[in-house]
Design a protein around this motif. Structure first.
Motif, mmCIF file in Angstrom:
data_model
loop_
_atom_site.group_PDB
_atom_site.id
_atom_site.type_symbol
_atom_site.label_atom_id
_atom_site.label_comp_id
_atom_site.label_asym_id
_atom_site.label_seq_id
_atom_site.Cartn_x
_atom_site.Cartn_y
_atom_site.Cartn_z
ATOM 1 N N LEU A 36 0.834 -1.202 0.000
ATOM 2 C CA LEU A 36 0.000 0.000 0.000
ATOM 3 C C LEU A 36 0.866 1.247 0.000
ATOM 4 O O LEU A 36 0.609 2.196 -0.752
ATOM 5 C CB LEU A 36 -0.925 -0.019 1.218
ATOM 6 C CG LEU A 36 -1.992 1.074 1.298
ATOM 7 C CD1 LEU A 36 -2.957 0.977 0.126
ATOM 8 C CD2 LEU A 36 -2.750 0.979 2.616
ATOM 9 N N ALA A 37 1.895 1.263 0.837
ATOM 10 C CA ALA A 37 2.811 2.404 0.870
ATOM 11 C C ALA A 37 3.509 2.574 -0.471
ATOM 12 O O ALA A 37 3.659 3.703 -0.971
ATOM 13 C CB ALA A 37 3.835 2.223 1.990
ATOM 14 N N GLU A 38 3.931 1.476 -1.075
ATOM 15 C CA GLU A 38 4.603 1.544 -2.369
ATOM 16 C C GLU A 38 3.663 2.060 -3.456
ATOM 17 O O GLU A 38 4.086 2.777 -4.368
ATOM 18 C CB GLU A 38 5.148 0.171 -2.742
ATOM 19 C CG GLU A 38 6.305 -0.277 -1.852
ATOM 20 C CD GLU A 38 6.716 -1.720 -2.106
ATOM 21 O OE1 GLU A 38 5.959 -2.435 -2.797
ATOM 22 O OE2 GLU A 38 7.803 -2.121 -1.620
ATOM 23 N N ALA A 39 2.376 1.720 -3.350
ATOM 24 C CA ALA A 39 1.409 2.210 -4.333
ATOM 25 C C ALA A 39 1.272 3.720 -4.292
ATOM 26 O O ALA A 39 0.958 4.351 -5.305
ATOM 27 C CB ALA A 39 0.044 1.557 -4.091
ATOM 28 N N TYR A 40 1.518 4.304 -3.130
ATOM 29 C CA TYR A 40 1.445 5.758 -2.986
ATOM 30 C C TYR A 40 2.793 6.433 -3.214
ATOM 31 O O TYR A 40 2.952 7.619 -2.923
ATOM 32 C CB TYR A 40 0.905 6.120 -1.604
ATOM 33 C CG TYR A 40 -0.546 5.783 -1.419
ATOM 34 C CD1 TYR A 40 -1.515 6.302 -2.275
ATOM 35 C CD2 TYR A 40 -0.965 4.935 -0.403
ATOM 36 C CE1 TYR A 40 -2.854 5.996 -2.118
ATOM 37 C CE2 TYR A 40 -2.306 4.620 -0.239
ATOM 38 C CZ TYR A 40 -3.237 5.156 -1.094
ATOM 39 O OH TYR A 40 -4.569 4.850 -0.941
ATOM 40 N N GLY A 41 3.762 5.693 -3.713
ATOM 41 C CA GLY A 41 5.052 6.288 -4.048
ATOM 42 C C GLY A 41 6.042 6.322 -2.913
ATOM 43 O O GLY A 41 7.043 7.049 -2.987
ATOM 44 N N CYS A 42 5.800 5.525 -1.864
ATOM 45 C CA CYS A 42 6.697 5.507 -0.712
ATOM 46 C C CYS A 42 7.356 4.128 -0.608
ATOM 47 O O CYS A 42 6.899 3.158 -1.188
ATOM 48 C CB CYS A 42 5.920 5.806 0.571
ATOM 49 S SG CYS A 42 5.020 7.379 0.521
ATOM 50 N N ALA A 43 8.424 4.052 0.158
ATOM 51 C CA ALA A 43 9.138 2.790 0.354
ATOM 52 C C ALA A 43 8.653 2.124 1.626
ATOM 53 O O ALA A 43 8.121 2.769 2.537
ATOM 54 C CB ALA A 43 10.645 3.030 0.413
ATOM 55 N N GLY A 44 8.853 0.790 1.707
ATOM 56 C CA GLY A 44 8.437 0.055 2.889
ATOM 57 C C GLY A 44 9.215 -1.232 3.040
ATOM 58 O O GLY A 44 9.824 -1.726 2.085
ATOM 59 N N ARG A 45 9.193 -1.776 4.253
ATOM 60 C CA ARG A 45 9.909 -3.020 4.524
ATOM 61 C C ARG A 45 9.225 -3.747 5.675
ATOM 62 O O ARG A 45 8.739 -3.130 6.621
ATOM 63 C CB ARG A 45 11.368 -2.711 4.881
ATOM 64 C CG ARG A 45 12.207 -3.940 5.198
ATOM 65 C CD ARG A 45 13.660 -3.572 5.472
ATOM 66 N NE ARG A 45 14.342 -3.100 4.259
ATOM 67 C CZ ARG A 45 15.639 -2.781 4.206
ATOM 68 N NH1 ARG A 45 16.378 -2.875 5.305
ATOM 69 N NH2 ARG A 45 16.182 -2.370 3.091
ATOM 70 N N ASP A 46 9.205 -5.095 5.577
ATOM 71 C CA ASP A 46 8.678 -5.947 6.637
ATOM 72 C C ASP A 46 9.767 -6.285 7.645
ATOM 73 O O ASP A 46 10.934 -6.400 7.296
ATOM 74 C CB ASP A 46 8.152 -7.268 6.065
ATOM 75 C CG ASP A 46 6.796 -7.095 5.398
ATOM 76 O OD1 ASP A 46 6.034 -6.228 5.849
ATOM 77 O OD2 ASP A 46 6.510 -7.832 4.442
ATOM 78 N N VAL A 47 9.355 -6.489 8.894
ATOM 79 C CA VAL A 47 10.246 -7.012 9.923
ATOM 80 C C VAL A 47 9.563 -8.234 10.533
ATOM 81 O O VAL A 47 8.528 -8.114 11.201
ATOM 82 C CB VAL A 47 10.538 -5.976 11.023
ATOM 83 C CG1 VAL A 47 11.340 -6.606 12.150
ATOM 84 C CG2 VAL A 47 11.297 -4.798 10.450
ATOM 85 N N LEU A 48 10.114 -9.403 10.277
ATOM 86 C CA LEU A 48 9.578 -10.655 10.814
ATOM 87 C C LEU A 48 10.393 -11.180 11.984
ATOM 88 O O LEU A 48 9.879 -11.923 12.809
ATOM 89 C CB LEU A 48 9.515 -11.714 9.706
ATOM 90 C CG LEU A 48 8.700 -11.339 8.463
ATOM 91 C CD1 LEU A 48 8.757 -12.461 7.446
ATOM 92 C CD2 LEU A 48 7.266 -11.021 8.835
ATOM 93 N N ASP A 49 11.661 -10.804 12.044
ATOM 94 C CA ASP A 49 12.568 -11.251 13.092
ATOM 95 C C ASP A 49 12.911 -10.063 13.986
ATOM 96 O O ASP A 49 13.316 -9.005 13.492
ATOM 97 C CB ASP A 49 13.844 -11.819 12.460
ATOM 98 C CG ASP A 49 14.793 -12.421 13.483
ATOM 99 O OD1 ASP A 49 14.656 -12.112 14.691
ATOM 100 O OD2 ASP A 49 15.679 -13.191 13.080
ATOM 101 N N PRO A 50 12.718 -10.171 15.309
ATOM 102 C CA PRO A 50 13.047 -9.051 16.202
ATOM 103 C C PRO A 50 14.459 -8.526 16.016
ATOM 104 O O PRO A 50 14.702 -7.331 16.205
ATOM 105 C CB PRO A 50 12.853 -9.654 17.599
ATOM 106 C CG PRO A 50 11.873 -10.766 17.402
ATOM 107 C CD PRO A 50 12.153 -11.330 16.042
ATOM 108 N N ALA A 51 15.369 -9.388 15.630
ATOM 109 C CA ALA A 51 16.756 -8.955 15.461
ATOM 110 C C ALA A 51 16.921 -7.979 14.303
ATOM 111 O O ALA A 51 17.938 -7.280 14.220
ATOM 112 C CB ALA A 51 17.664 -10.174 15.247
#
Length: 411
Positions: free
Chosen positions: A348-363
């Motif tokens: 969704l963020a990328e669709a609006y022209g912004c970057a994004g990233r997932d965090v699955l591991d607390p580290a």
């Protein structure tokens, strides 16, 4: 200089400028064209177009909290303008001064004696609707009244317990020339009031109130959420000489490591809500960031820390932030087990022209946030970090979320 003949709305714009407004947040429309023309002639006031009226009100709210001045909202009357009420209510609850201008296409009333089902389009009566949530709501019926209405609006918005004021102006009256006294018009108050932090007015926006937080990232539920909040407090509290503004309704936490470095020159400011509608955080951050940029504090950081359930409701304002180069970091705390299966926040963020990233591991949390901070500076756009851990709302130790109502935002 003696009296002048100028369009009534130009007198209003000169008052706005004298009151310290450098940005008007709003939703464009034909009824606001006289206002835009007057702003262009006068100069010194920018316009930031929001996706919808509620977002515009939250943007002006964030701007007002940061500057201590009354924020300005301009919205064309129409069905979507009713969304303005949520923003006005939130500003009233948190004592934030706003001046809201609604533009109407014509001052003439609709033809009488027509059954409602056959009547043409009638815009909602915003003056009547806003009366319950604003300190004052007034419809202009005489163009000569416009300068006085604006002077009073800024005064009423700030005096006593601050709050929103609404002025409804028909477009045909806005452009009428009136005789105006010598300019510039004196502001209703000599200086801006103190900025708003932690829901109270304070001459020195202060540090976030610390709360104890577990430091064990291996925990689950509330423990993990508390740890994530503590990690963010440390990341955005130390190692930089720039101030940080945290826009969030989630509880604050102290740094996870005692004695974590934090320069004396940097402060962390809190921009919370008492009863904010779901999704208020992103547009409010836009207003905070614009206020900081306008006073030359481009090095200051703005970070949104939000529970993911309300994020999609105003995520569209990320497009406005990208268009107007408004950078900040959005940290989304949610849970993989009860995430909305139909919405991917990063995409969704990328669709609006912004970057994004997932965090699955607390580290990976620290590295992802550091990447987001650098990306926001280099792109001059918001950057999203989605942390897929236990729900951030669990940090309140409240009842577990009902999966049946995962899409029932705000209930």
């Amino acid at each position: 200089m003696g009296a002048r003949r100028i369009p009534a709305v130009q007198a209003a714009v000169e008052i706005m400028k004298d009151e310290g407004a450098d940005t008007v947040f709003g939703c464009p429309g034909a009824a606001l064209l006289p206002l835009y023309a007057a702003m262009e002639r006068t100069g010194g006031i920018a316009h930031l177009s929001a996706g919808h009226a509620e977002g515009a009100a939250h943007m002006a709210d964030g701007w007002a909290r940061t500057t201590g001045k009354a924020g300005v909202v301009a919205v064309a009357a129409g069905p979507g303008a009713v969304r303005l009420l949520s923003g006005l209510y939130a500003a009233r609850q948190d004592a934030v001064p706003l001046v809201c201008v609604t533009g109407r296409e014509a001052s003439a009333p609709p033809a009488p004696a027509i059954p409602l089902r056959h009547a043409g389009y009638r815009p909602p009566d915003l003056v009547r609707l806003a009366g319950a949530v604003a300190k004052r709501a007034e419809r202009i019926e005489d163009p000569a009244r416009i300068p006085g209405a604006f002077r009073e609006a800024f005064r009423i918005a700030r005096e006593g317990r601050p709050g929103p004021v609404l002025i409804d102006i028909p477009a045909d009256l806005a452009g009428v020339e009136i005789v105006c006294g010598p300019g510039p018009v004196a502001p209703s108050a000599p200086d801006a009031g103190p900025a708003l932090v932690d829901g109270v007015r304070s001459p020195a926006p202060g540090a976030v109130l610390p709360q104890s937080a577990p430091a064990d990232p291996a925990g689950t539920g509330a423990q993990w959420a508390h740890w994530a909040l503590a990690e963010l407090a440390e990341l955005f509290g130390g190692g930089s000489s720039a101030d940080t503004y945290v826009v969030s309704g989630l509880p604050e936490a102290s740094a996870s490591r005692p004695g974590a470095p934090r320069p004396d020159t940097a402060r962390r400011h809190r921009v919370p809500r008492r009863n904010g509608p779901p999704g208020w955080e992103v547009p409010t951050a836009i207003g905070v960031r614009k206020a900081l940029d306008s006073r030359g504090e481009r090095a200051a950081e703005v970070v949104v820390v939000v529970d993911g359930r309300g994020f999609p409701l105003t995520a569209g304002e990320l497009a406005a932030a990208a268009q107007y180069e408004v950078p900040f970091v959005v940290v989304l705390l949610g849970g993989a087990e009860d995430a909305d299966p139909f919405t991917d926040p990063v995409k969704l963020a990328e669709a609006y022209g912004c970057a994004g990233r997932d965090v699955l591991d607390p580290a990976d949390l620290r590295s992802a946030v550091e990447w987001a901070r650098k990306e926001a500076v280099s792109t001059r756009r918001p950057v999203l970090v989605e942390v897929r851990a236990e729900r951030a709302a669990d940090a309140y130790d409240g009842p577990p979320a009902d999966p049946v109502h995962t899409r029932a935002y705000g209930t």
